[in-house]
Design a protein around this motif. Structure first.
Motif: not given
Length: 288
Positions: A10, A64, A67-68
């Motif tokens: 990531g 990302f 997504q976190n």
């Protein structure tokens, strides 16, 4: 600034966002999530491009971080956007940013009050109550210790327990479920006697709904509700534990989860001590 380093891969750990950037992307995420929960169409690529212009971050970095945020919401017992798979490995400041948004809008998922409209209850699909989740049949989307760490630190179970509107809405769903089951079994007489104990008689009984099996045996049901996933932890009181132990043959705990989307449920039976927080994947928090 400390980091939650629980997954490899990531974004780079040097990709640290400041509070202004975090607040912007968190607000954007919740705007998309609200649309998704309302069944409205939205374009993730357009949201990503708009954020790139606002904060001068690349497409991958924005993706990302979304997504976190899903991972943070998973740990906090909240729904998340289906298209953003939870991904760990992020700075603690992101958790703080999500909590700032939630604390500023505590009623963003509040069910209608004083109760769910009858039309909505009747339109809901039948509630299927299954067995509790296990690692074998429901593997967690990310490291289970990560989820448990957030749940403990921010006391997710206590947050749900304080959400009276959510609790009452869940109890009403189970009340309707019990009445419908009895009517389908040809026991209208018993369906008419099902009581919403927590509302009609008050708290303190150690269960929320007093129902029946089709053969007339009692079913005493304690309801615990969350908007989060199936392993979101929940509290159980010492009185509820005592009643569960004294009425083992009759007492049931029904856990409603995913309530903001389509409520799902599982049931656990006494003895409950085996479900208390002994491992990272347990969902029953210590008694309060």
């Amino acid at each position: 600034m400390s980091l939650l380093k629980l997954h490899a891969g990531g974004a780079s750990l040097t990709d640290v966002w400041n509070d202004t950037e975090i607040d912007l992307i968190v607000a954007d995420y919740f705007a998309m999530l609200a649309d998704e929960l309302d069944g409205k169409m939205f374009n993730k690529a357009e949201h990503n491009r708009a954020l790139q212009e606002l904060i001068s971050r690349g497409r991958g970095s924005v993706e990302f971080k979304h997504q976190n945020i899903s991972a943070v919401l998973l740990g906090l017992g909240q729904p998340w956007i289906d298209g953003y798979k939870p991904a760990a490995n992020f700075q603690n400041a992101l958790v703080d940013g999500v909590l700032r948004w939630l604390d500023a809008k505590p009623d963003w998922l509040a069910p209608e009050q004083p109760s769910i409209k009858q039309s909505r209850v009747n339109e809901m699909p039948a509630l299927w109550i299954g067995p509790p989740p296990t690692q074998r049949n429901e593997p967690p989307p990310i490291d289970s210790e990560f989820i448990a760490a957030i749940g403990r630190k921010y006391d997710v179970a206590e947050r749900d327990a304080r959400n009276r509107a959510l609790g009452k809405a869940g109890e009403e769903i189970v009340l309707q479920h019990e009445q419908n089951n009895l009517r389908q079994a040809g026991r209208d007489d018993l369906a008419d006697r099902v009581r919403w104990t927590a509302v009609q008689d008050g708290d303190g009984y150690g269960y929320d709904v007093a129902s029946f099996e089709p053969d007339g045996r009692e079913r005493l049901i304690e309801v615990k509700t969350t908007n989060g996933w199936e392993r979101t932890p929940f509290h159980i009181s010492r009185n509820e534990l005592a009643v569960a132990d004294a009425r083992r043959d009759d007492w049931h705990l029904v856990r409603l989860w995913n309530f903001a989307r389509e409520p799902k449920a599982f049931a656990i039976r006494p003895p409950l001590e085996a479900h208390v927080e002994l491992t990272a994947t347990s969902f029953l928090a210590r008694p309060n």
